[in-house]
Design an enzyme around this catalytic site. Structure first.
Site, short mmCIF file in Angstrom:
data_model
loop_
_atom_site.label_atom_id
_atom_site.label_comp_id
_atom_site.label_asym_id
_atom_site.label_seq_id
_atom_site.Cartn_x
_atom_site.Cartn_y
_atom_site.Cartn_z
N ASP A 10 5.54 -0.28 -2.58
CA ASP A 10 5.02 -1.60 -1.97
C ASP A 10 3.91 -2.21 -2.81
O ASP A 10 3.97 -3.27 -3.03
CB ASP A 10 4.86 -1.39 -0.71
CG ASP A 10 5.86 -1.37 0.36
OD1 ASP A 10 7.16 -2.36 0.41
OD2 ASP A 10 6.02 -0.61 1.11
N GLU A 57 -1.01 0.34 -0.02
CA GLU A 57 0.38 -0.21 -0.51
C GLU A 57 0.06 -2.07 -0.47
O GLU A 57 0.71 -2.69 -1.25
CB GLU A 57 1.14 -0.11 0.70
CG GLU A 57 1.47 1.31 0.96
CD GLU A 57 2.59 1.39 1.81
OE1 GLU A 57 3.75 1.83 1.47
OE2 GLU A 57 2.29 1.09 3.00
N CYS A 66 2.72 8.56 -3.44
CA CYS A 66 4.01 9.05 -2.95
C CYS A 66 5.19 7.92 -3.23
O CYS A 66 6.20 7.89 -2.57
CB CYS A 66 3.77 9.25 -1.75
SG CYS A 66 3.35 7.97 -0.43
N HIS A 87 15.18 0.76 0.35
CA HIS A 87 15.15 2.07 0.79
C HIS A 87 16.58 2.85 0.62
O HIS A 87 16.59 4.07 0.85
CB HIS A 87 14.83 2.08 2.30
CG HIS A 87 13.03 1.99 2.11
ND1 HIS A 87 12.44 0.63 2.37
CD2 HIS A 87 12.27 2.72 2.23
CE1 HIS A 87 11.33 0.78 2.15
NE2 HIS A 87 10.88 2.30 2.28
C1 PEP Z 1 5.74 3.01 -1.10
O1 PEP Z 1 5.61 1.80 -0.59
O2 PEP Z 1 5.58 3.35 -2.21
C2 PEP Z 1 6.28 4.17 -0.12
C3 PEP Z 1 6.14 5.40 -0.50
O3 PEP Z 1 6.78 3.69 1.11
P1 PEP Z 1 8.16 3.25 1.30
O4 PEP Z 1 9.08 3.21 0.02
O5 PEP Z 1 8.89 4.12 2.52
O6 PEP Z 1 7.92 1.78 1.63
MG MG Z 2 5.91 1.52 1.47
#
Ligand code: PEP
Ligand code: MG
Length: 757
Positions: A630, A606, A677, A360
């Site tokens: 994920d 995910e 996303c 992240h």
């Molecule tokens: C993902 O897992 O692609 C997502 C958008 O969520 P995060 O990256 O916050 O886990």
């Molecule tokens: Mg995620």
């Protein structure tokens, strides 16, 4: 044998200087294996040869002088085959090369083992004996284990060497990591020391022994005090005999025990931290070598004590942070909350020793357009502070104290980058429509950064993913309903006529709250996202109420559930959202006479299990959004945060791409709107494939909107479909990459590939 192995590895890792460390290790191996000679060769990749760096047995004058080409001799053969070579008489082997200066005429038996770190051969250990014989299995196992264990320290020493060598002059050799966020930065480094851990302490000599003695004493006093306080607090909850451990710790700190040894290491000239490392390591070594399993376990108590002392020693140095005008943030593990904390203070780039390009912290760096290098495991942090550096977020390279030529080369690159950004900016406000008329909606990922004001003008059609975690992270307790309402209202107000998809709290994994610690061996497979909030409906309901309340005016809210793995979780979450909605509706209607609009509810795809239950879930929700970050991690069983496996984490793996296509087909069949996303949406090749698969929306950080629009506006849907069909026939990730890069070049979009944008 095990004890000597541990001792050799530990002493090797403690030595600050590679040359003396390998010399000592050669003698220790020779002694432990009762052989006639042990030599260590180090790889020099620039010269493409091995240098004989240390030997106990070969002629002293050949050390540092004798070299063997990568493809030559028995040493070259060991390296090429990347496995041990056990020969009873080396002199008669066809690869043997006679080097008179090393004087090995009477050595016959040979056992060579490569030292390999992350698939790269760093050196070779060679054992030789006069008697002609094969080394036995135990001997082979010993040397292979040892080589594997010292490999990381070798790699560390190599990186220290890069920095140490350029102390006198300026340097242009790179230290490699993973490209976490594109872009280039030139600024001094600012090293943030997180919680202290003893094994990362470098061996440094003291500038002033009296100062070090006094620091040591203060730290011991503080540590003793900590234990008294801890025992006092815990004494109210647990039995007296469980508190004995604190008494034991305090006694260990006495002069008669560790106290005296620590000060005598300072007398020997070491800085307090280094003295502590020496003493604690030697105790740990003694304990782990014991037969009694109870006493062996005490090694971890000693380590614990050492880390606490270290923490207190280091906190003596901690001054409040005064931000330099501009700096590159460097830390053992840069976390998302750390980036958020420093983002307004002149940060120009990020270097993290741990983590990977899907951590992240890296995602946030991309959102803030900050270049980042992740997983640079091999640099001694202590040597970096305040040094000028270039970070290249395209190639993942770090240059410490760069020379003038390099600086001007990078200034050039920055200018090119700006030119490309200006070019794509022209289409920022235009729709994302292909040459043959297919439109796709581009939305924003927001939330990881608190400053999202500028995102309003990025040309995006609303927010596709608002990560609600960060406002929860930079605090000392959960935010109240009112605080959350105010924050969410600002976000909803910023996009009055467009949808804003807010994701419910997705903590766990690499996003932790300081006031809600989750300690797990496998955090990404553990208590994360919806699993936590369903276990804590009070937290979930409060957040959902705040979202719904914030939506009274704009009515543009959509709620998204993270980490869904089963239909039951969807049912439970929907039930709670309904509960919050009806409670709040009647409250508000009573007080203000207003009707609330029920937000749409969707899930993130995910966890691979939901791919097989899309038809069941489709009946219960309004939309799907793929979290490809994920989904990739869980489909490939690759921790997105682990630098060691970063090379096999790829959303272009054929299995991931096929899964994405299945999801698109299934959503289309069930007529559920589908978006994506994850980071894949913000990459030109990724966006092209998703467009062809039939995704309705793509959500990405604000800095990528214009670029992806540019790409979409320069292709035809039918071309994209041809490319997709070919890609789905591939069986290997590299094949996919090569083909996509080639196709982008053919489409005139090669600039994005070269710049790594
Ligand atoms: C993902 O897992 O692609 C997502 C958008 O969520 P995060 O990256 O916050 O886990
Ligand atoms: Mg995620």
């Amino acid at each position: 044998m095990l004890t000597s192995l541990r001792r050799i590895v530990l002493e090797f890792s403690q030595d600050a200087e590679l040359e003396s460390a390998v010399r000592r290790m050669a003698s220790q191996i020779k002694l432990a294996m009762k052989t006639d000679c042990c030599s260590i060769y180090i790889a020099d990749y620039q010269q493409q040869h091995f240098v004989l760096m240390a030997s106990d047995g070969l002629a002293e004058k050949s050390l540092g002088q004798t070299t063997i080409d990568f493809t030559e001799g028995l040493i070259g053969l060991v390296a090429q085959r990347e496995e041990p070579l056990n020969i009873s008489n080396a002199q008669t082997h066809p690869h043997f090369i006679h080097a008179p200066e090393v004087q090995e005429e009477d050595l016959n038996a040979f056992l060579g083992t490569p030292i390999i770190h992350r698939r790269k051969v760093l050196g070779v250990i060679a054992i030789q004996q006069k008697k002609s014989r094969y080394f036995n299995e135990n001997e082979e196992a010993f040397i292979v284990t040892l080589a594997a264990q010292v490999a990381t320290s070798f790699a560390n020493a190599e990186a220290s060497g890069v920095i140490a060598h350029q102390q006198g002059g300026k340097w242009s050799k790179a230290i490699k990591g993973a490209a976490g966020s594109s872009g280039v930065a030139l600024a001094p480094m600012y090293v943030v020391q997180p919680n202290a851990v003893l094994h990362t302490v470098a061996m440094v000599t003291a500038a002033d022994r009296a100062v070090e003695h006094s620091r040591l004493e203060q730290a011991i006093t503080r540590t003793r005090h900590d234990f008294t306080v801890m025992a006092g607090k815990l004494g109210k909850i647990i039995a007296d005999d469980s508190l004995d451990i604190f008494e034991m710790y305090k006694q260990l700190l006495d002069k008669a025990n560790l106290g005296n040894e620590l000060s005598s290491q300072v007398d020997n000239g070491w800085r307090a931290e280094s003295a502590l490392k020496l003493v604690i390591d030697s105790y740990v070594l003694q304990f782990v070598g014991l037969d009694d399993s109870y006493l062996r376990e005490r090694a971890s108590d000693i380590r614990d004590l050492g880390n606490r002392l270290l923490f207190n020693l280091q906190s003596l140095n901690n001054k409040p942070f005064t931000a330099p005008e501009s700096f590159i943030l460097v830390a053992e593990e840069v976390t998302a909350s750390m980036v958020a904390e420093y983002q307004h203070l002149g940060i120009r780039g990020i270097v993290s020793l741990l983590g990977s390009n899907n951590s992240h912290a890296a995602i946030l760096a991309r959102a803030l357009a900050l270049p980042a290098i992740m997983g640079v495991e091999r640099i001694p942090l202590g040597q970096l502070d305040k040094k000028l550096a270039i970070i290249d977020g395209y190639s993942g390279e770090l240059f410490v104290t760069p020379n003038d030529a390099l600086i001007s080369e990078y200034r050039h690159l920055i200018a090119e980058e700006d030119a490309l950004a200006n070019k794509v900016k022209q289409v920022e406000k235009l729709p994302a429509v292909t040459v043959d008329g297919k439109e796709i909606v581009l939305q924003l990922n927001a939330g990881l950064s608190s400053g999202f004001e500028h995102s309003k003008n990025s040309g995006a059609a609303g927010i596709g993913l608002y990560r609600t975690e960060i406002p929860f992270m930079n605090r000392s307790c959960f935010p109240s309903e009112l605080e959350q309402t105010m924050l969410y209202r600002q976000v909803l107000d910023a996009f009055p006529d467009q949808s804003v998809t807010m994701r419910t709290l997705d903590i766990g994994g690499d996003k932790c709250l300081p006031y809600f610690p989750i300690i797990e061996d496998n955090p990404f497979l553990g208590w994360r996202g919806i699993r936590i909030t369903l276990d804590h409906p009070e937290i979930f309901l409060l957040q959902v109420r705040a979202m719904i309340r914030a939506n009274i005016e704009q009515k543009n809210l959509e709620i998204m559930l993270p980490m869904i793995a089963s239909v039951t979780e969807v049912d439970e979450a929907v039930r709670l959202i309904n509960q919050a909605f009806y409670e709040l509706s009647s409250e508000i209607q009573e007080k203000e006479g207003l009707e609330l609009v029920k937000p749409k509810i969707g899930i993130m795809i995910e966890v691979p299990s939901v791919i097989f239950q899309l038809a069941d879930i489709a009946k219960k929700v309004d939309f799907f959004s793929v979290g490809s970050n994920d989904l990739t991690q869980y489909l490939l069983a690759v921790d997105r945060n682990n630098a060691r496996v970063a090379n096999i984490y790829s959303s272009y793996h054929p299995a991931v791409l096929r899964a994405l296509k299945i999801i698109a087909d299934q959503s289309n069949k069930e007529q559920v709107p589908l978006s994506l996303c994850g980071e894949l949406a913000s990459e030109p090749a990724g966006a092209l494939l998703l467009l062809a698969m039939g995704y309705d929306k793509l959500s990405m950080n604000p800095h990528n909107i214009a670029k992806i629009k540019w790409v979409i506006r320069h292709v035809e849907l039918k071309q994209a479909k041809v490319i997709l069909a070919r890609v789905l026939s591939f069986i290997d990730t590299q094949q996919v990459h090569n083909y996509l890069n080639e196709q982008l070049e053919l489409l005139g979009l090669g600039g994005f590939v070269r710049a790594g944008m």
